[in-house]
Design an enzyme around this catalytic site. Structure first.
Site, PDB file in Angstrom:
ATOM      1  N   ARG A  41       0.835  -1.211   0.000  1.00 53.89           N
ATOM      2  CA  ARG A  41       0.000   0.000   0.000  1.00 53.89           C
ATOM      3  C   ARG A  41       0.875   1.269   0.000  1.00 53.89           C
ATOM      4  NH1 ARG A  41      -0.767   4.858   2.394  1.00 53.89           N
ATOM      5  NH2 ARG A  41      -0.197   3.910   4.393  1.00 53.89           N
ATOM      6  N   HIS A 258       6.263   4.874  12.353  1.00 51.09           N
ATOM      7  CA  HIS A 258       6.253   4.717  10.890  1.00 51.09           C
ATOM      8  C   HIS A 258       7.222   5.755  10.325  1.00 51.09           C
ATOM      9  CE1 HIS A 258       3.667   4.191   7.106  1.00 51.09           C
ATOM     10  NE2 HIS A 258       4.311   5.313   6.823  1.00 51.09           N
ATOM     11  N   CYS A 291       4.952   9.441  -0.483  1.00 51.17           N
ATOM     12  CA  CYS A 291       3.547   9.835  -0.335  1.00 51.17           C
ATOM     13  C   CYS A 291       3.172  10.782  -1.465  1.00 51.17           C
ATOM     14  CB  CYS A 291       3.330  10.504   1.026  1.00 51.17           C
ATOM     15  SG  CYS A 291       1.658  11.127   1.235  1.00 51.17           S
TER      16      CYS A 291
HETATM   17  C1  HMG Z   1     -10.938  11.693   1.640  1.00 52.65           C
HETATM   18  C2  HMG Z   1     -11.177  11.914   0.163  1.00 52.65           C
HETATM   19  C3  HMG Z   1     -12.004  10.773  -0.419  1.00 52.65           C
HETATM   20  C4  HMG Z   1     -11.939  13.218   0.006  1.00 52.65           C
HETATM   21  O1  HMG Z   1     -12.001  13.567  -1.361  1.00 52.65           O
HETATM   22  P1  HMG Z   1     -13.169  14.475  -1.927  1.00 52.65           P
HETATM   23  O2  HMG Z   1     -12.903  14.674  -3.387  1.00 52.65           O
HETATM   24  O3  HMG Z   1     -13.310  15.674  -1.058  1.00 52.65           O
HETATM   25  O4  HMG Z   1     -14.406  13.475  -1.698  1.00 52.65           O
HETATM   26  P2  HMG Z   1     -15.937  13.640  -1.905  1.00 52.65           P
HETATM   27  O5  HMG Z   1     -16.609  13.062  -0.721  1.00 52.65           O
HETATM   28  O6  HMG Z   1     -16.284  15.039  -2.329  1.00 52.65           O
HETATM   29  O7  HMG Z   1     -16.191  12.685  -3.157  1.00 52.65           O
HETATM   30  C5  HMG Z   1     -15.670  12.953  -4.455  1.00 52.65           C
HETATM   31  C6  HMG Z   1     -15.916  11.727  -5.333  1.00 52.65           C
HETATM   32  O8  HMG Z   1     -15.147  10.626  -4.856  1.00 52.65           O
HETATM   33  C7  HMG Z   1     -16.024   9.547  -4.503  1.00 52.65           C
HETATM   34  N1  HMG Z   1     -15.503   8.920  -3.303  1.00 52.65           N
HETATM   35  C8  HMG Z   1     -15.426   9.464  -2.058  1.00 52.65           C
HETATM   36  N2  HMG Z   1     -14.855   8.605  -1.235  1.00 52.65           N
HETATM   37  C9  HMG Z   1     -14.550   7.494  -1.939  1.00 52.65           C
HETATM   38  C10 HMG Z   1     -13.928   6.271  -1.605  1.00 52.65           C
HETATM   39  N3  HMG Z   1     -13.496   6.015  -0.373  1.00 52.65           N
HETATM   40  N4  HMG Z   1     -13.765   5.349  -2.572  1.00 52.65           N
HETATM   41  C11 HMG Z   1     -14.184   5.597  -3.830  1.00 52.65           C
HETATM   42  N5  HMG Z   1     -14.782   6.746  -4.215  1.00 52.65           N
HETATM   43  C12 HMG Z   1     -14.963   7.691  -3.263  1.00 52.65           C
HETATM   44  C13 HMG Z   1     -17.380  10.191  -4.267  1.00 52.65           C
HETATM   45  O9  HMG Z   1     -18.397   9.259  -4.446  1.00 52.65           O
HETATM   46  C14 HMG Z   1     -17.379  11.266  -5.333  1.00 52.65           C
HETATM   47  O10 HMG Z   1     -17.628  10.663  -6.609  1.00 52.65           O
HETATM   48  P3  HMG Z   1     -18.355  11.489  -7.790  1.00 52.65           P
HETATM   49  O11 HMG Z   1     -19.682  11.884  -7.207  1.00 52.65           O
HETATM   50  O12 HMG Z   1     -17.460  12.681  -8.088  1.00 52.65           O
HETATM   51  O13 HMG Z   1     -18.411  10.502  -8.896  1.00 52.65           O
HETATM   52  C15 HMG Z   1      -9.846  12.054  -0.599  1.00 52.65           C
HETATM   53  O14 HMG Z   1      -9.221  13.219  -0.156  1.00 52.65           O
HETATM   54  C16 HMG Z   1      -8.919  10.888  -0.382  1.00 52.65           C
HETATM   55  O15 HMG Z   1      -9.178   9.784  -0.816  1.00 52.65           O
HETATM   56  N6  HMG Z   1      -7.802  11.127   0.266  1.00 52.65           N
HETATM   57  C17 HMG Z   1      -6.816  10.069   0.543  1.00 52.65           C
HETATM   58  C18 HMG Z   1      -5.644  10.249  -0.325  1.00 52.65           C
HETATM   59  C19 HMG Z   1      -4.636   9.193   0.011  1.00 52.65           C
HETATM   60  O16 HMG Z   1      -4.897   8.006  -0.054  1.00 52.65           O
HETATM   61  N7  HMG Z   1      -3.436   9.649   0.354  1.00 52.65           N
HETATM   62  C20 HMG Z   1      -2.343   8.803   0.661  1.00 52.65           C
HETATM   63  C21 HMG Z   1      -2.590   8.020   1.908  1.00 52.65           C
HETATM   64  S1  HMG Z   1      -2.154   8.816   3.398  1.00 52.65           S
HETATM   65  C22 HMG Z   1      -0.524   8.498   3.549  1.00 52.65           C
HETATM   66  O17 HMG Z   1       0.088   8.020   2.633  1.00 52.65           O
HETATM   67  C23 HMG Z   1       0.112   8.728   4.849  1.00 52.65           C
HETATM   68  C24 HMG Z   1       0.274   7.428   5.596  1.00 52.65           C
HETATM   69  C25 HMG Z   1      -1.037   6.874   6.089  1.00 52.65           C
HETATM   70  O18 HMG Z   1       0.844   6.452   4.752  1.00 52.65           O
HETATM   71  C26 HMG Z   1       1.182   7.602   6.780  1.00 52.65           C
HETATM   72  C27 HMG Z   1       2.333   8.484   6.508  1.00 52.65           C
HETATM   73  O19 HMG Z   1       3.373   8.062   6.017  1.00 52.65           O
HETATM   74  O20 HMG Z   1       2.159   9.644   6.855  1.00 52.65           O
END
Ligand code: HMG
Length: 353
Positions: A41, A258, A291
């Site tokens: 992931r 982490h 990231c």
């Molecule tokens: C939180 C959101 C979803 C807000 O994103 P948003 O665009 O504000 O979401 P929304 O609620 O307005 O929805 C927009 C569209 O996405 C769809 N949608 C909404 N949710 C989902 C879902 N779960 N799965 C599939 N589809 C989804 C929703 O249905 C809609 O579809 P549309 O109507 O436009 O067709 C977005 O900002 C997001 O996904 N962020 C995560 C990004 C990410 O994965 N980043 C990397 C991971 S974090 C990281 O790496 C750090 C970590 C954990 O590893 C630790 C570290 O090292 O720090």
């Protein structure tokens, strides 16, 4: 820098050496370190070229044979935010119905950013009829299904990574935990940018990190991984952060660390964490990763380097360094990238002599 030099460096900070504490012959329970393998992931999410699903599954299958007991298998996020994770639903279905062979129970973990992400996971669990704790059988390995949810320690990163404020992200988490509990799904929390933010710099408030960690635990998280997303953490600031977490009443057993290795400090900071009593560490085979919302951040500390360091301190992980080294070399080749694990390359070099 050699580990020995790093230990000397730590003694300069008046940190009693882990080696001194754990050099007895008897293996204490506190000598065991649990490694959370985040390669499939956190490791793959930032790869630009689309990786075939079969390669991701093969990576997970190989990891399952090394002795690791927790593997981050994917994330239920919108493809437009993290395109590389678009195959998570298929991976999850395969892991539930035909889990890879493993000696012990493996927890497969999925990152969920909101309730929609967890609902997608639950739908697959319901469709396959496989519960969160699947006992396994003669033909099937035992598995558990867990999730990770995440909040950031700075407003800028929260906005960039989840399109909302920290307070809003914590509100978002409440229904996720509630649904997870009804399905007996174990919950892991992350606090990102705990030791440095790509937008606000290295000076992240330790008490803010401690507050968010405590909030996640109060909300029902079973463990919280405090993440140095940018790799800006240093030994003194890691110590300061761990002291703030302790002062907030957070037990080491509820904590994971982490570390990303952007500045080559991940193992130094790991030793600070071990010395403080933390026994859960996240890492990524071959040092895969980066990231998407932290420009320039490199991968997690490599699992091979982490295993080597922990074993060199007389502690144990239950994970095979040789097997992990082979996987680090294989996946680096598959992705056409450099293998970032020094211990992995050295181990393979020694084996080929
Ligand atoms: C939180 C959101 C979803 C807000 O994103 P948003 O665009 O504000 O979401 P929304 O609620 O307005 O929805 C927009 C569209 O996405 C769809 N949608 C909404 N949710 C989902 C879902 N779960 N799965 C599939 N589809 C989804 C929703 O249905 C809609 O579809 P549309 O109507 O436009 O067709 C977005 O900002 C997001 O996904 N962020 C995560 C990004 C990410 O994965 N980043 C990397 C991971 S974090 C990281 O790496 C750090 C970590 C954990 O590893 C630790 C570290 O090292 O720090």
């Amino acid at each position: 820098m050699a580990v020995y030099s790093r230990l000397r460096l730590l003694s300069a900070f008046r940190v009693p050496l882990v080696t001194r504490c754990y050099s007895t012959e008897s293996r204490l329970a506190s000598d065991h370190v649990r490694i959370v393998e985040v390669g499939p992931r956190d490791g793959l999410q930032n790869e630009k070229k689309s990786i075939p699903m079969e390669t991701k599954m093969e990576l997970i299958r190989r990891l399952a044979k090394t002795g690791v007991t927790t593997i981050e298998a994917g994330s239920f996020v919108p493809a437009k935010w993290v395109p590389q994770m678009a195959s998570t639903a298929e991976i999850c279905e395969q892991l539930l119905t035909s889990p890879p062979q493993s000696q012990s129970t493996i927890a497969y973990n999925y990152l969920v950013p909101n309730i929609k992400g967890l609902e997608s996971l639950v739908k697959i669990m319901d469709a396959t009829g496989v519960p969160a704790d699947s006992p396994g059988s003669e033909s099937k390995s035992a598995t558990t299904t867990e999730i990770s949810l995440f909040a950031a320690a700075t407003e800028s990163f929260s906005k960039a990574n989840t399109n909302c404020t920290i307070a809003e992200s914590l509100e978002r988490i409440k229904p996720i935990v509630a649904l997870a509990k009804t399905k007996s799904i174990r919950v892991r929390g992350y606090v990102s940018v705990a030791l440095g933010c790509p937008y606000e710099g290295p000076e992240v408030s330790p008490s803010k990190v401690a507050d968010i960690t405590a909030t996640l635990l109060e909300m029902g998280a079973d463990e919280v991984s405090v993440a140095d997303t940018t790799g800006m953490g240093t030994a003194p600031r890691t110590m300061e952060l761990l002291q703030a977490l302790k002062a907030a009443g957070i037990a080491n057993t509820d904590l994971a660390l982490h570390f990303h290795d952007t500045y080559g400090q991940a193992l130094v900071n790991t030793i600070v964490g071990l010395e403080h009593g933390v026994r859960i560490f996240d890492s990524s085979v071959g040092g895969l990763g980066g990231c998407p919302y932290s420009k320039g951040a490199t991968g997690n500390v490599s699992t091979e380097d982490l295993i080597h360091t922990i074993h060199s301190l007389g502690m144990h992980t239950g994970v095979s360094l040789e097997e992990m080294s082979r996987i680090g070399s294989w996946i680096s080749g598959e992705l056409g990238r450099v293998n970032d694990s020094r211990a992995g390359k050295a181990t393979l070099g020694r084996l080929s002599e």
